[in-house]
Write a protein that holds these residues in place. Structure first.
Motif, PDB file in Angstrom:
ATOM      1  N   ARG A  23      42.482  27.017  37.109  1.00 24.12           N
ATOM      2  CA  ARG A  23      41.997  27.476  38.414  1.00 24.12           C
ATOM      3  C   ARG A  23      42.194  26.339  39.407  1.00 24.12           C
ATOM      4  NH1 ARG A  23      38.743  31.708  39.955  1.00 24.12           N
ATOM      5  NH2 ARG A  23      37.508  31.398  41.825  1.00 24.12           N
ATOM      6  N   ILE A  24      42.886  26.630  40.497  1.00 22.12           N
ATOM      7  CA  ILE A  24      43.169  25.640  41.526  1.00 22.12           C
ATOM      8  C   ILE A  24      42.797  26.238  42.874  1.00 22.12           C
ATOM      9  CG2 ILE A  24      44.939  24.211  42.618  1.00 22.12           C
ATOM     10  CD1 ILE A  24      46.580  24.561  39.996  1.00 22.12           C
ATOM     11  N   ASN A  28      43.078  31.684  40.199  1.00 21.59           N
ATOM     12  CA  ASN A  28      43.400  31.591  38.773  1.00 21.59           C
ATOM     13  C   ASN A  28      44.910  31.704  38.588  1.00 21.59           C
ATOM     14  OD1 ASN A  28      40.712  31.399  37.896  1.00 21.59           O
ATOM     15  ND2 ASN A  28      40.491  33.617  37.955  1.00 21.59           N
ATOM     16  N   TYR A  29      45.443  30.826  37.750  1.00 21.13           N
ATOM     17  CA  TYR A  29      46.871  30.825  37.428  1.00 21.13           C
ATOM     18  C   TYR A  29      47.048  30.943  35.922  1.00 21.13           C
ATOM     19  CZ  TYR A  29      47.788  29.115  42.154  1.00 21.13           C
ATOM     20  OH  TYR A  29      47.871  28.988  43.517  1.00 21.13           O
ATOM     21  N   LEU A  30      48.097  31.645  35.514  1.00 22.06           N
ATOM     22  CA  LEU A  30      48.453  31.775  34.106  1.00 22.06           C
ATOM     23  C   LEU A  30      49.859  31.229  33.900  1.00 22.06           C
ATOM     24  CD1 LEU A  30      47.439  35.468  33.269  1.00 22.06           C
ATOM     25  CD2 LEU A  30      46.125  33.392  32.807  1.00 22.06           C
ATOM     26  N   SER A  52      43.925  39.686  42.446  1.00 25.13           N
ATOM     27  CA  SER A  52      42.931  40.761  42.473  1.00 25.13           C
ATOM     28  C   SER A  52      41.727  40.358  43.325  1.00 25.13           C
ATOM     29  CB  SER A  52      42.501  41.131  41.055  1.00 25.13           C
ATOM     30  OG  SER A  52      42.033  40.005  40.366  1.00 25.13           O
ATOM     31  N   LYS A  53      41.022  41.366  43.773  1.00 28.53           N
ATOM     32  CA  LYS A  53      39.810  41.168  44.568  1.00 28.53           C
ATOM     33  C   LYS A  53      38.597  41.286  43.649  1.00 28.53           C
ATOM     34  CE  LYS A  53      41.960  43.121  48.684  1.00 28.53           C
ATOM     35  NZ  LYS A  53      43.304  42.980  48.187  1.00 28.53           N
ATOM     36  N   ALA A  54      37.477  40.771  44.081  1.00 25.60           N
ATOM     37  CA  ALA A  54      36.266  40.763  43.262  1.00 25.60           C
ATOM     38  C   ALA A  54      35.868  42.167  42.814  1.00 25.60           C
ATOM     39  CB  ALA A  54      35.125  40.108  44.029  1.00 25.60           C
ATOM     40  N   ASP A  56      37.886  44.678  42.169  1.00 30.74           N
ATOM     41  CA  ASP A  56      38.889  45.309  41.310  1.00 30.74           C
ATOM     42  C   ASP A  56      38.408  45.348  39.869  1.00 30.74           C
ATOM     43  OD1 ASP A  56      40.527  45.606  43.493  1.00 30.74           O
ATOM     44  OD2 ASP A  56      41.809  43.900  43.003  1.00 30.74           O
ATOM     45  N   LEU A  57      38.676  46.461  39.190  1.00 34.56           N
ATOM     46  CA  LEU A  57      38.271  46.612  37.796  1.00 34.56           C
ATOM     47  C   LEU A  57      39.203  45.864  36.844  1.00 34.56           C
ATOM     48  CD1 LEU A  57      37.313  50.399  37.763  1.00 34.56           C
ATOM     49  CD2 LEU A  57      35.795  48.418  37.961  1.00 34.56           C
ATOM     50  N   GLN A  58      40.457  45.720  37.224  1.00 34.17           N
ATOM     51  CA  GLN A  58      41.424  44.998  36.407  1.00 34.17           C
ATOM     52  C   GLN A  58      42.048  43.883  37.237  1.00 34.17           C
ATOM     53  OE1 GLN A  58      44.281  47.850  34.972  1.00 34.17           O
ATOM     54  NE2 GLN A  58      43.074  48.220  33.134  1.00 34.17           N
ATOM     55  N   ALA A  59      42.400  42.812  36.553  1.00 37.56           N
ATOM     56  CA  ALA A  59      43.065  41.708  37.233  1.00 37.56           C
ATOM     57  C   ALA A  59      44.480  42.128  37.630  1.00 37.56           C
ATOM     58  CB  ALA A  59      43.116  40.489  36.333  1.00 37.56           C
ATOM     59  N   ALA A  60      44.924  41.618  38.746  1.00 33.44           N
ATOM     60  CA  ALA A  60      46.295  41.859  39.210  1.00 33.44           C
ATOM     61  C   ALA A  60      46.960  40.501  39.407  1.00 33.44           C
ATOM     62  CB  ALA A  60      46.292  42.649  40.514  1.00 33.44           C
ATOM     63  N   TYR A  61      48.135  40.341  38.830  1.00 36.31           N
ATOM     64  CA  TYR A  61      48.853  39.070  38.907  1.00 36.31           C
ATOM     65  C   TYR A  61      50.229  39.296  39.515  1.00 36.31           C
ATOM     66  CZ  TYR A  61      45.365  37.011  35.830  1.00 36.31           C
ATOM     67  OH  TYR A  61      44.192  36.545  35.301  1.00 36.31           O
TER      68      TYR A  61
END
Length: 88
Positions: A23-24, A28-30, A52-54, A56-61
């Motif tokens: 996290r920077i 969040n980065y993968l 993604s926004k807070a 959102d139900l699922q993360a979006a990358y």
């Protein structure tokens, strides 16, 4: 290695494996790869950031495409994974 399934803009499912995450500046980065073989020297690696926004139900990358951001995040992952050779 943890496996994630990403869905492309063309609704194609792609399986990628998480090498590291960080996290920077609140993002969040993968660091992911297309191979689950840690000894595979020919595997491609990609850096994705969480968009993604807070609520959102699922993360979006999405892939990091900005060269300055990519360089900065690559350096951080390089420090986290001192024994791994990351090439652009």
């Amino acid at each position: 290695m943890e496996k994630l399934t990403f869905v492309t803009d063309d609704n194609e499912e792609v399986e990628l494996f998480i090498i590291e995450e960080t996290r920077i500046n609140g993002i969040n980065y993968l660091l992911v790869t297309d191979s689950d073989d840690e000894e595979d020297n020919e595997a491609e690696a990609f850096i994705f950031k969480d968009i993604s926004k807070a609520e959102d139900l699922q993360a979006a990358y999405e892939p990091v495409e900005d060269e300055e951001e990519l360089d900065a995040v690559s350096r951080v992952f390089g420090e986290l994974l001192e024994d791994v050779d990351l090439e652009k």
